[in-house]
Design a protein around this motif. Structure first.
Motif, PDB file in Angstrom:
ATOM      1  N   ILE A 146       0.848  -1.187   0.000  1.00 14.61           N
ATOM      2  CA  ILE A 146       0.000   0.000   0.000  1.00 14.61           C
ATOM      3  C   ILE A 146       0.886   1.240   0.000  1.00 14.61           C
ATOM      4  CG2 ILE A 146      -1.758   1.287   1.292  1.00 14.61           C
ATOM      5  CD1 ILE A 146      -2.500  -1.496   2.558  1.00 14.61           C
ATOM      6  N   THR A 147       0.570   2.206  -0.878  1.00 14.45           N
ATOM      7  CA  THR A 147       1.312   3.457  -0.945  1.00 14.45           C
ATOM      8  C   THR A 147       0.460   4.593  -0.389  1.00 14.45           C
ATOM      9  OG1 THR A 147       2.587   2.741  -2.872  1.00 14.45           O
ATOM     10  CG2 THR A 147       2.470   5.105  -2.464  1.00 14.45           C
ATOM     11  N   VAL A 148       1.050   5.349   0.529  1.00 11.64           N
ATOM     12  CA  VAL A 148       0.364   6.485   1.147  1.00 11.64           C
ATOM     13  C   VAL A 148       1.107   7.755   0.756  1.00 11.64           C
ATOM     14  CG1 VAL A 148      -0.426   7.528   3.298  1.00 11.64           C
ATOM     15  CG2 VAL A 148      -0.279   5.026   3.095  1.00 11.64           C
ATOM     16  N   ARG A 149       0.370   8.743   0.250  1.00 12.45           N
ATOM     17  CA  ARG A 149       0.956  10.037  -0.106  1.00 12.45           C
ATOM     18  C   ARG A 149       0.219  11.135   0.652  1.00 12.45           C
ATOM     19  NH1 ARG A 149       0.774   7.235  -4.964  1.00 12.45           N
ATOM     20  NH2 ARG A 149       2.821   6.881  -5.947  1.00 12.45           N
ATOM     21  N   THR A 150       0.994  12.012   1.281  1.00 14.35           N
ATOM     22  CA  THR A 150       0.391  13.090   2.049  1.00 14.35           C
ATOM     23  C   THR A 150       1.365  14.260   2.153  1.00 14.35           C
ATOM     24  OG1 THR A 150      -0.538  13.718   4.212  1.00 14.35           O
ATOM     25  CG2 THR A 150       1.214  12.074   4.209  1.00 14.35           C
ATOM     26  N   SER A 151       0.823  15.449   2.372  1.00 14.80           N
ATOM     27  CA  SER A 151       1.653  16.628   2.584  1.00 14.80           C
ATOM     28  C   SER A 151       1.936  16.847   4.064  1.00 14.80           C
ATOM     29  CB  SER A 151       0.974  17.869   1.997  1.00 14.80           C
ATOM     30  OG  SER A 151      -0.303  18.054   2.585  1.00 14.80           O
ATOM     31  N   GLN A 152       1.363  16.018   4.927  1.00 14.85           N
ATOM     32  CA  GLN A 152       1.598  16.109   6.368  1.00 14.85           C
ATOM     33  C   GLN A 152       2.839  15.274   6.710  1.00 14.85           C
ATOM     34  OE1 GLN A 152      -2.834  15.116   7.127  1.00 14.85           O
ATOM     35  NE2 GLN A 152      -2.249  16.356   8.894  1.00 14.85           N
ATOM     36  N   LEU A 153       3.986  15.905   6.632  1.00 13.59           N
ATOM     37  CA  LEU A 153       5.245  15.193   6.827  1.00 13.59           C
ATOM     38  C   LEU A 153       5.372  14.599   8.227  1.00 13.59           C
ATOM     39  CD1 LEU A 153       7.730  17.632   5.030  1.00 13.59           C
ATOM     40  CD2 LEU A 153       6.203  15.906   4.054  1.00 13.59           C
ATOM     41  N   ASP A 154       4.765  15.247   9.212  1.00 17.08           N
ATOM     42  CA  ASP A 154       4.894  14.762  10.585  1.00 17.08           C
ATOM     43  C   ASP A 154       4.107  13.476  10.831  1.00 17.08           C
ATOM     44  OD1 ASP A 154       2.483  16.030  10.207  1.00 17.08           O
ATOM     45  OD2 ASP A 154       2.404  16.943  12.204  1.00 17.08           O
ATOM     46  N   ALA A 233      14.838  -2.719  11.105  1.00 14.87           N
ATOM     47  CA  ALA A 233      13.660  -3.576  10.946  1.00 14.87           C
ATOM     48  C   ALA A 233      13.052  -3.940  12.289  1.00 14.87           C
ATOM     49  CB  ALA A 233      14.051  -4.846  10.182  1.00 14.87           C
ATOM     50  N   GLU A 234      13.925  -4.078  13.327  1.00 16.13           N
ATOM     51  CA  GLU A 234      13.381  -4.470  14.635  1.00 16.13           C
ATOM     52  C   GLU A 234      12.530  -3.362  15.246  1.00 16.13           C
ATOM     53  OE1 GLU A 234      17.883  -3.636  15.148  1.00 16.13           O
ATOM     54  OE2 GLU A 234      16.568  -4.689  13.760  1.00 16.13           O
ATOM     55  N   ALA A 235      12.654  -2.140  14.696  1.00 13.07           N
ATOM     56  CA  ALA A 235      11.833  -1.039  15.209  1.00 13.07           C
ATOM     57  C   ALA A 235      10.355  -1.258  14.911  1.00 13.07           C
ATOM     58  CB  ALA A 235      12.282   0.279  14.607  1.00 13.07           C
ATOM     59  N   LEU A 236      10.070  -2.117  13.908  1.00 13.68           N
ATOM     60  CA  LEU A 236       8.674  -2.372  13.565  1.00 13.68           C
ATOM     61  C   LEU A 236       7.927  -3.062  14.696  1.00 13.68           C
ATOM     62  CD1 LEU A 236       9.084  -3.599   9.870  1.00 13.68           C
ATOM     63  CD2 LEU A 236       8.451  -1.320  10.676  1.00 13.68           C
ATOM     64  N   SER A 237       8.633  -3.864  15.470  1.00  9.32           N
ATOM     65  CA  SER A 237       7.974  -4.599  16.551  1.00  9.32           C
ATOM     66  C   SER A 237       8.236  -3.972  17.911  1.00  9.32           C
ATOM     67  CB  SER A 237       8.458  -6.057  16.564  1.00  9.32           C
ATOM     68  OG  SER A 237       9.873  -6.112  16.688  1.00  9.32           O
ATOM     69  N   ALA A 238       9.016  -2.896  17.931  1.00 12.14           N
ATOM     70  CA  ALA A 238       9.314  -2.247  19.204  1.00 12.14           C
ATOM     71  C   ALA A 238       8.132  -1.399  19.652  1.00 12.14           C
ATOM     72  CB  ALA A 238      10.564  -1.380  19.070  1.00 12.14           C
ATOM     73  N   GLY A 239       8.091  -1.114  20.950  1.00 11.04           N
ATOM     74  CA  GLY A 239       6.978  -0.342  21.481  1.00 11.04           C
ATOM     75  C   GLY A 239       7.121   1.150  21.244  1.00 11.04           C
ATOM     76  N   ALA A 240       8.338   1.637  21.104  1.00  9.49           N
ATOM     77  CA  ALA A 240       8.556   3.071  20.942  1.00  9.49           C
ATOM     78  C   ALA A 240       8.144   3.530  19.556  1.00  9.49           C
ATOM     79  CB  ALA A 240      10.027   3.399  21.193  1.00  9.49           C
ATOM     80  N   SER A 241       7.846   4.833  19.453  1.00  5.97           N
ATOM     81  CA  SER A 241       7.481   5.410  18.163  1.00  5.97           C
ATOM     82  C   SER A 241       8.702   5.434  17.240  1.00  5.97           C
ATOM     83  CB  SER A 241       6.954   6.827  18.357  1.00  5.97           C
ATOM     84  OG  SER A 241       6.670   7.443  17.120  1.00  5.97           O
ATOM     85  N   THR A 242       8.460   5.202  15.970  1.00  7.44           N
ATOM     86  CA  THR A 242       9.549   5.173  14.985  1.00  7.44           C
ATOM     87  C   THR A 242       9.977   6.597  14.647  1.00  7.44           C
ATOM     88  OG1 THR A 242       8.621   3.156  14.046  1.00  7.44           O
ATOM     89  CG2 THR A 242      10.264   4.328  12.737  1.00  7.44           C
ATOM     90  N   PRO A 243      11.230   6.972  14.942  1.00  5.95           N
ATOM     91  CA  PRO A 243      11.670   8.340  14.617  1.00  5.95           C
ATOM     92  C   PRO A 243      12.002   8.470  13.130  1.00  5.95           C
ATOM     93  CG  PRO A 243      13.458   7.125  15.653  1.00  5.95           C
ATOM     94  CD  PRO A 243      12.263   6.206  15.648  1.00  5.95           C
ATOM     95  N   ILE A 244      11.392   9.450  12.471  1.00 12.52           N
ATOM     96  CA  ILE A 244      11.632   9.710  11.053  1.00 12.52           C
ATOM     97  C   ILE A 244      11.912  11.197  10.886  1.00 12.52           C
ATOM     98  CG2 ILE A 244      10.711   9.671   8.716  1.00 12.52           C
ATOM     99  CD1 ILE A 244      11.160   6.901   9.743  1.00 12.52           C
ATOM    100  N   MET A 245      13.070  11.530  10.315  1.00  7.68           N
ATOM    101  CA  MET A 245      13.443  12.930  10.083  1.00  7.68           C
ATOM    102  C   MET A 245      13.425  13.208   8.581  1.00  7.68           C
ATOM    103  SD  MET A 245      13.802  13.792  13.166  1.00  7.68           S
ATOM    104  CE  MET A 245      14.447  15.450  12.974  1.00  7.68           C
ATOM    105  N   PRO A 246      12.740  14.264   8.145  1.00 13.47           N
ATOM    106  CA  PRO A 246      12.579  14.501   6.701  1.00 13.47           C
ATOM    107  C   PRO A 246      13.844  14.941   5.970  1.00 13.47           C
ATOM    108  CG  PRO A 246      11.556  16.257   7.960  1.00 13.47           C
ATOM    109  CD  PRO A 246      11.951  15.209   8.950  1.00 13.47           C
ATOM    110  N   GLY A 247      14.721  15.718   6.615  1.00 12.55           N
ATOM    111  CA  GLY A 247      15.918  16.189   5.916  1.00 12.55           C
ATOM    112  C   GLY A 247      15.573  17.184   4.812  1.00 12.55           C
ATOM    113  N   THR A 248      16.426  17.266   3.791  1.00  8.66           N
ATOM    114  CA  THR A 248      16.195  18.181   2.674  1.00  8.66           C
ATOM    115  C   THR A 248      16.335  17.444   1.345  1.00  8.66           C
ATOM    116  OG1 THR A 248      18.538  18.832   2.659  1.00  8.66           O
ATOM    117  CG2 THR A 248      17.021  20.210   3.926  1.00  8.66           C
TER     118      THR A 248
END
Length: 262
Positions: A146-154, A233-248
């Motif tokens: 499934i592909t998700v596209r959005t302008s809400q980067l956060d 990959a192990e972050a997928l099963s971890a309880g913490a939120s996955t940190p994603i930084m957009p960069g430039t």
């Protein structure tokens, strides 16, 4: 002047030549043929000779523009193995439906959620090692991406986290990009041309030459490079939120400029 019945006639290099009893009279015919050359061909030859006599200096330039992204694309999905194709499809469909429902709960409209890949493949393998030939089919693998596209980067961390909680077991890509990169490409191209011109001035000055005028300009092309996004990959099963930084987003361009010099 020798006259008579010609013995042979032939052409060589566009010039008709006639042999009269051992005497070759080609000069007069050659000049006659010159009169038949189209005027534009003669002018083209003259222009070419002038270009060959010109002194030219060619330089290239590059540029790189970094701009913040304004679009997010996440590709995640469900992959299921089962003994039969029907069972694998049904299990996959149920989990994929939960994933889509979770994405909608984040406020993502259905128009921004699309199925990009759906496959049903046989799974072949031998029961024991050492066997030869074509492995038998022992099950089926069904994949729904499934592909998700959005302008809400956060929303990037939430899309991954909620999707995995709902049953997604694959995250194939997280890409930050631009909805419209035309302005950034034009900026990069202008800077690449300016860089090529500066290089020409530097070379001319160091060699004691003078730049007369621009003879030719060529754009070498532009490219858009999204920022790299990596996660474990192990972050997928971890309880913490996955940190994603957009960069430039990096937009680059190249250009070549040729000057007439003296």
């Amino acid at each position: 002047m020798t006259t008579g019945i010609p013995r042979t006639s032939y052409s060589f290099g566009g010039m008709i030549m006639v042999r009269y009893k051992g005497t070759l009279h080609a000069a007069a015919i050659f000049f006659a043929c010159l009169m038949l050359i189209p005027k534009h061909s003669a002018l083209a030859q003259t222009d070419m000779m002038q270009m060959m006599r010109q002194r030219l200096l060619t330089t290239s330039g590059t540029a790189e523009v970094r701009v913040p992204p304004d679009q997010l694309e996440v590709r995640l999905g469900v992959e299921i193995d089962a003994a039969t194709a029907s069972a694998a499809r049904q299990q996959n469909a149920a989990r994929a439906a939960r994933v889509i429902s979770a994405l909608k709960s984040l406020g993502i409209p259905e128009s921004s959620i699309t199925t990009s890949v759906f496959t049903i493949d046989p799974v072949r393998r031998f029961d024991t090692s050492g066997q030869q030939g074509v492995p038998p089919i022992v099950g089926y693998d069904v994949t729904n991406i499934i592909t998700v596209r959005t302008s809400q980067l956060d929303l990037a961390p939430s899309i991954i986290d909620e999707g995995v909680r709902a049953g997604a077991n694959r995250v194939d890509a997280v890409v930050f990009g631009l909805k419209d990169d035309a302005a950034a490409r034009q900026t990069a191209l202008r800077q690449a041309v300016a860089n090529a011109q500066n290089n020409a001035r530097t070379l001319a000055a160091s060699l004691g030459l003078t730049l007369v005028q621009v003879q030719n300009v060529q754009a070498g092309g532009t490219g858009v490079v999204p920022p790299p996004v990596t996660f474990r990959a192990e972050a997928l099963s971890a309880g913490a939120s996955t940190p994603i930084m957009p960069g430039t987003v990096t937009v680059n361009a190249t250009a070549t400029v040729t000057y007439l010099i003296k």
